[in-house]
Write a protein that holds these residues in place. Structure first.
Motif, short mmCIF file in Angstrom:
data_model
loop_
_atom_site.label_atom_id
_atom_site.label_comp_id
_atom_site.label_asym_id
_atom_site.label_seq_id
_atom_site.Cartn_x
_atom_site.Cartn_y
_atom_site.Cartn_z
N PHE A 172 0.84 -1.19 0.00
CA PHE A 172 0.00 0.00 0.00
C PHE A 172 0.89 1.25 0.00
CE2 PHE A 172 -2.25 -3.41 2.23
CZ PHE A 172 -3.32 -3.57 1.36
N LEU A 216 -8.66 -2.50 2.97
CA LEU A 216 -7.62 -1.52 3.27
C LEU A 216 -7.55 -1.17 4.75
CD1 LEU A 216 -6.99 -1.16 0.29
CD2 LEU A 216 -7.13 1.31 0.62
N THR A 275 -2.50 0.62 -4.45
CA THR A 275 -2.18 -0.76 -4.11
C THR A 275 -1.35 -1.40 -5.21
OG1 THR A 275 -4.26 -0.95 -2.89
CG2 THR A 275 -3.14 -3.00 -3.45
#
Length: 667
Positions: A263, A287, A303
Motif C-alpha cells: 500500500f 484496506l 495498491t
C-alpha cells in the motif's frame, strides 16, 4: 529462468518458517564442514527490484515437518540464486550433494549475508538488493550433524550487524528535493448538460511529498506477465466519511501462490500484507486492515499486488461509501487493475457539472516522474495541470478545481520525464463531498487507442445508457456504433467526432432501442483511432434522481479467456455479460466459478453470432449465497465479457448501488 552453471540446478530458498533453523545451523560449525565463497553484486541501479531473491519455490530440507520435492543424488550441484525477475539469474550459492546427504534425503541449508540497510530496522521478509559494490557471502551446511549445534546461536553479518531475519535490504537512493507543485492552467468555461461522467477517488488533494520511504515491494521492471497489478485509486476515508475499499485477487492456477500486497500513499510507502492463496481460489484484502484511519495517506491509498513466484493472478479494486458494511453503502464502484505501466494514459469519460471528478496517478518506480494531465471537452482543449511525483508516491487531481463545471471531459495523462506510471479515474455524485455522495463509478485508464472497441454490457429499459468517445487525433473521425441484442439483428448509428474532442451518445435516444433490456455495442472509427467507455445510471430519467451507476472501458478485441476477480452473491445480484461480435460463428462459453476455499463449479452457454447474453450468477445452484466469487470465462471462439453487480440483491427497482467492469483478457 536461466540456470547458467549446472543443468541439474535446484532453487534453494529459505521459507520464513525455517529462517530460525538457518541461523541455528549457521552458528558454531567448524570451518572444514562448510563451503564458503563470495560474489560481488552487480552495480546497484536504484531499482528496488534489483537482485530480489526468488519467491518461495521450496525449502531446503525436512525440518520440523517441512517436505522437499527434491530427491538429491550424489554429485548433484545445488545452489541459491538472486534474480532481477528477468530471464537472467545471479548465482550466489552452490554445493555438491555427497553420499551421506543423498542417502538421508537432505542436501544442505544456505545462509546468505552481507551489508544491511539500517533503514529497514533489521530487514524485510525477503531480500531486495545490495548497495553498490557490496559482497554477497554464502555458506552451505549439511544437516546430518544437527545435534552438534549450540542451543542459542548468534548470527553475525559480515559488517557486524545482526538482523532479525534471514535477509538483506536495498539502500534506497538519496532523497531528492524537487519542487512539487501541481499547478493548473487554462481555466475551463462552465457548461451545462445532463451527461454521465467518470469516477473519482476519495482524495480531493493534489499534493505530492517528494520523500522516499523504503518499501518491500519490487520495482516495475522485467515482471512475468500478469504477476503484478497496480490500482492507483483507493481510500479509507474522504474527509471524515469512511470508505470501504477492497482488493480482490483471483488465483486460477492449480498451485498455491504466495501473494504480497503493498500500500502506497501520497506520502510514500504505508504497509504491506502477505497471504498464501490456495489453488483456483479468490482472496479479499480490506484496506482498513492495513492502513490507519488517521494516516496521512488514508484519503489516497494506491495498491500494488505481486505474485511472489511469478504465477499469473488477476486483481480488481472495489470501493463503497459511506463505510460500515453493505447495509450502510449508498454507492460504490469497481475496476480491474493495471498490469503494465505506461508513459501515456487516456480516460474518455469525465464531467464536473454533476460530479466530483478525480484522476489518480501512481508512480511505483524508483525515479521521479514529471506528469501532465491534459483535459478535452466537446469543443477541444479545456486545460491542463502538472506535477512531479516522487518514487513510490501517488497524486490525486480534483478535476473540478482545475476546470470548473463542464458536462464532458476526457483526460490524457502524459509522463514528460522519469518512469512510467499507472492511472485511473473515479467519479461521484452529487458533487460537493463524500458526506453527500449517492453514487459513483470508476475505471482504469487506457494506454493505447484503437480503431474498434467492444462493450459487452448495456441496457436501456431501466438505465440511462451512454457511450463516451474520445478522439485524440488531429483529424475528425467517422464513428459507427453497432448495437446487438440477444436475438441478433444488429443496428448501426454513425457520428463524426471532431479532432481532440469528446463525444457522448445516449443509446436510449436511438429509435427502436429505447427499451432494450440487453444491449452490447461495437464502436468503429474511420480516419483515426479513438478511446471508448460506457456509463449507465438508474433510475433512468432525470440525472438529479440517479441513485446508482457504473462504468467500464471498452475492449479493443474479443478473446477466448476472460477473468473476473470480483464477485459475490450473498448481498449482491451478480451478472456476467457475454457478447459474440462475430457475424458468422456461434460460440460456446464455459463459466468457471471459484470461491475463497478453492471450490469451483461450471456452467455453459451458447452464443449466436452478433448476439448478447446475461448470466445471473445467483441462479447457479450452490452459488446463490456466496461471499466471494471469481469467474473464468472460456470460449471456443473469441467473445467479450463483463460483470455487473447490484445491491441489495432482489428486485432491480430496489437497487441502491452497483458497479461493473470489463473482464481481464488472458494473454
Amino acid at each position: 529462468m536461466k540456470r547458467p552453471l549446472f543443468p541439474k540446478a535446484v532453487l534453494l530458498l529459505v521459507s520464513p518458517a525455517v529462517a530460525s533453523a538457518v541461523f541455528f545451523l549457521a552458528a558454531g560449525y567448524a570451518a572444514a564442514d562448510y563451503f564458503e565463497s563470495a560474489y560481488n553484486a552487480v552495480p546497484r541501479t536504484g531499482d528496488p527490484n534489483q537482485l530480489q531473491m526468488l519467491g518461495r519455490f521450496g525449502d531446503f530440507a525436512d525440518i520440523g515437518g517441512w517436505t522437499n520435492n527434491y530427491e538429491p543424488e550424489v554429485g548433484d550441484e545445488v545452489g541459491a540464486f538472486w534474480t532481477n525477475q528477468s530471464d537472467e539469474e545471479i548465482l550466489v550459492g552452490v554445493t555438491t550433494v555427497n553420499e551421506t546427504q543423498a542417502a538421508q534425503n537432505i542436501y544442505g541449508l544456505l545462509t546468505i549475508y552481507g551489508e544491511l540497510s539500517a533503514g529497514f530496522g533489521g530487514g524485510t521478509e525477503l531480500s531486495h538488493g545490495l548497495k553498490e559494490g557490496a559482497t554477497i557471502y554464502f555458506r552451505v551446511y549439511p544437516l546430518s550433524r544437527l545435534s552438534e549445534y549450540p542451543a542459542n546461536p548468534t548470527l553475525t553479518f559480515a559488517n557486524d550487524l545482526e538482523p532479525g531475519r534471514h535477509d538483506l535490504a536495498v539502500e534506497l537512493p538519496p532523497t531528492a528535493t524537487p519542487t512539487v507543485t501541481p499547478t493548473a492552467s487554462v481555466t475551463a468555461t462552465p457548461t451545462a448538460s445532463a451527461t454521465p461522467s467518470a469516477s473519482a477517488t476519495a482524495t480531493p488533494t493534489a499534493s505530492v511529498t517528494p520523500s522516499i520511504a523504503p518499501t518491500p515491494s519490487p520495482a516495475p521492471t522485467a515482471i512475468p506477465p500478469m504477476s503484478r497489478w497496480y490500482l492507483p485509486a483507493g481510500a479509507i476515508k474522504s474527509g471524515q466519511t469512511a470508505i470501504d475499499t477492497y482488493i480482490l485477487v483471483a488465483n486460477p492456477n492449480q498451485q498455491t501462490v504466495p501473494l504480497k500486497v503493498d500500500f502506497v500513499g501520497r506520502s510514500g510507502f504505508i504497509s504491506f500484507t502477505e497471504v498464501e492463496m490456495p489453488p483456483r481460489s479468490r482472496s479479499t484484502f480490506k484496506l482498513t486492515d492495513s492502513v490507519d484511519f488517521e494516516d496521512d495517506s488514508a484519503e489516497s491509498v494506491s495498491t500494488i499486488v505481486t505474485s511472489r513466484d511469478g504465477w499469473p493472478v488477476f486483481a480488481e479494486r472495489a470501493m463503497y461509501f459511506p463505510g460500515g458494511g453493505w447495509n450502510n453503502w449508498t454507492g460504490g464502484h469497481a475496476t480491474i487493475g493495471i498490469t503494465e505501466l505506461a508513459g501515456e494514459w487516456n480516460l474518455p469519460e469525465g464531467a464536473t457539472h454533476l460530479f466530483d471528478h478525480f484522476i489518480h496517478v501512481l508512480n511505483p518506480g524508483p525515479d521521479y516522474a514529471s506528469v501532465t494531465a491534459n483535459f478535452m471537452g466537446k469543443d477541444g482543449f479545456a486545460g491542463q495541470t502538472d506535477a512531479v511525483i516522487a518514487p513510490l508516491h501517488n497524486w490525486t487531481i480534483l478535476v473540478n478545481a482545475e476546470l470548473g463545471e463542464r458536462d464532458q471531459v476526457s483526460t490524457r495523462v502524459v509522463v514528460n520525464s522519469g518512469g512510467e506510471v499507472a492511472v485511473d479515474r473515479t467519479m461521484y455524485w452529487p458533487q460537493g463531498g463524500a458526506d453527500g455522495w449517492m453514487g459513483g463509478h470508476s475505471s482504469r485508464g487506457i494506454s493505447a487507442p484503437a480503431a474498434v472497441w467492444h462493450l459487452a454490457e448495456g441496457a436501456n429499459h431501466i438505465f440511462d445508457h451512454y457511450v463516451l468517445v474520445s478522439n485524440p487525433g488531429n483529424k475528425a473521425a467517422l464513428v459507427t456504433f453497432t448495437f446487438m441484442a440477444p436475438q441478433g439483428d444488429p443496428e448501426s448509428h454513425k457520428q463524426t467526432v471532431a479532432p481532440r474532442s469528446r463525444y457522448t451518445l445516449k443509446v436510449n435516444d436511438i429509435p427502436g432501442w429505447e427499451e432494450k433490456p440487453q444491449v452490447s455495442t461495437t464502436v468503429a472509427a474511420e480516419g483515426g483511432e479513438i478511446f471508448v467507455e460506457r456509463a449507465m445510471y438508474w433510475p433512468r430519467g432525470n440525472p438529479e434522481d440517479w441513485t446508482g451507476g457504473h462504468n467500464s472501458i471498452g475492449a479493443p478485441a474479443p478473446a477466448e479467456r476472460w477473468h473476473l476477480p470480483e464477485g459475490a452473491t450473498h448481498h449482491f445480484d451478480m451478472y456476467v455479460l457475454v457478447a459474440n461480435p462475430s457475424d458468422a460463428v456461434w460460440a460456446t462459453a464455459t463459466f468457471t466459478f471459484m470461491d475463497q476455499t478453492g471450490f469451483t463449479a461450471q456452467t455453459t452457454r451458447q452464443l449466436a453470432s452478433q448476439s448478447r447474453q446475461t448470466v445471473h450468477i445467483n441462479s447457479i445452484p450452490g452459488w446463490e449465497v456466496k461471499e466471494q466469487v471469481s469467474t473464468l470465462v472460456e470460449s471456443n471462439f473469441p467473445i467479450l465479457v463483463e460483470r455487473a453487480m447490484y445491491w441489495p440483491r432482489g428486485k432491480p427497482e430496489n437497487w441502491q448501488g452497483g458497479h461493473a467492469t470489463i473482464g481481464i483478457e488472458e494473454p
